[in-house]
Design a protein around this motif. Structure first.
Motif, PDB file in Angstrom:
ATOM      1  N   SER A  34       3.478   9.450  -3.325  1.00  0.00           N
ATOM      2  CA  SER A  34       3.381  10.620  -2.453  1.00  0.00           C
ATOM      3  C   SER A  34       3.421  10.200  -0.985  1.00  0.00           C
ATOM      4  N   ARG A  35       2.793   9.085  -0.659  1.00  0.00           N
ATOM      5  CA  ARG A  35       2.842   8.594   0.724  1.00  0.00           C
ATOM      6  C   ARG A  35       4.249   8.134   1.076  1.00  0.00           C
ATOM      7  N   SER A  47       3.095   1.553  -3.402  1.00  0.00           N
ATOM      8  CA  SER A  47       2.228   1.801  -4.552  1.00  0.00           C
ATOM      9  C   SER A  47       1.750   3.248  -4.604  1.00  0.00           C
ATOM     10  N   ASP A  48       2.084   4.019  -3.580  1.00  0.00           N
ATOM     11  CA  ASP A  48       1.636   5.411  -3.478  1.00  0.00           C
ATOM     12  C   ASP A  48       2.879   6.278  -3.281  1.00  0.00           C
ATOM     13  N   LYS A  94       0.831  -1.210   0.000  1.00  0.00           N
ATOM     14  CA  LYS A  94       0.000   0.000   0.000  1.00  0.00           C
ATOM     15  C   LYS A  94       0.863   1.257   0.000  1.00  0.00           C
TER      16      LYS A  94
END
Length: 300
Positions: A271-272, A268-269, A265
């Motif tokens: 920006s996070r 895959s992000d 999770k």
């Protein structure tokens, strides 16, 4: 896995015998027991961690991957792993600082539940432990004196210049230097990153070979040095992208799999990922590609 063969950061071949070099920080850590996090087949490992409210993790005190600043654990691994374990219902990390060559032996001996040190995923290590999917990739660089008097840019230019290169003891960078044709008498082993910076400044070595991300951080506190542009070393004609991951004891596959679900999770992000790890120098370029899989790395 044609695109990312033989990717590794540290090349230590793990001992399966006695645990060596384990350092516990007094006052910060609770005593570690030999009790495993789960049963022999791994069933219930995560449930046990949730019930006890903490996970025992080991770090190698290497910035920016996991290190102690004052009494606070900082770096890529503590930040990322706190986020993941909180999502799994385990709110506290109980850390132990270990010498690099004691990490996997300590894990095998039940001293802790997870190695959280940005450890490279290699076939040799996969024989002794189980890895998460990659958390990051990181190319290699050279730390040199300010002004780069030898004008080196990579290992080929280092060989051509006939310079002396420093590497971390037991680390994969030694094999990179040898693979580039640098003679063994021109490769010096050092115990800590700061030892490498000190050796460069003191003229005992001409360049210190390590991941670019580590060297950039190290250069901030060693202003008489500079770091070359990162490059991809090769072994047997294969580029080395240097992925690292969390390490679990064999038999705790359920814990590893749950960790991987939360890790996916985050990676895959972008920006996070950058929001969590940007202060330690990890950006979008350090994100592991979706095609980079631990199962392939373990095959070599």
């Amino acid at each position: 896995m044609a695109d990312f063969p033989n990717l590794s950061r540290r090349g230590f071949l793990n001992r399966s015998a006695a645990v060596g070099g384990l350092l516990v920080v007094p006052g910060l850590l609770s005593a570690c027991s030999r009790t495993d996090a789960g049963s022999a087949d791994g069933a219930g490992a995560l449930d046990k961690l949730r019930k006890q409210g903490f996970v025992r993790v080991a770090y190698a005190n290497e910035a920016p991957y996991g290190y102690l600043e004052g009494r606070q654990l900082k770096g890529e691994a503590p930040t990322l792993h706190r986020e993941i374990f909180k999502a799994l219902g385990v709110d506290e990390l109980k850390p132990t600082l270990s010498e690099w060559d004691g990490l996997i032996p300590g894990l095998q001996a039940g001293k802790y539940d997870v190695v959280s040190a940005g450890m490279a995923i290699t076939p040799q290590r996969c024989a002794n432990a189980i890895f998460s999917e990659p958390e990051f990739i990181s190319p290699t660089a050279l730390m040199v004196k300010k002004g780069n008097p030898k004008k080196v840019t990579d290992l080929a230019s280092a060989k051509a210049a006939g310079i002396t290169v420093g590497v971390m003891s037991g680390a994969v960078e030694g094999s990179y230097a040898e693979g580039a044709g640098i003679s063994k008498d021109r490769i010096k082993s050092l115990q800590k990153p700061q030892d490498g910076a000190d050796a460069v400044k003191g003229g005992r070595i001409d360049a210190f070979l390590l991941t670019g991300i580590s060297l950039r951080l190290l250069a901030k506190t060693n202003p008489d040095t500079e770091v070359t542009e990162a490059f991809l070393p090769e072994l047997d004609g294969k580029k080395q992208y240097s992925p690292g991951g969390a390490v679990f004891r064999k038999g705790n596959e359920d814990l590893r799999d749950a960790f991987n679900r939360e890790l996916k999770k985050i990676v895959s992000d972008s920006s996070r990922y950058v929001g969590l790890l940007g202060e330690y120098g990890f950006g979008a370029t350090e994100l592991p590609p979706a095609t980079l899989k631990t199962a392939d790395l373990c095959k070599g």
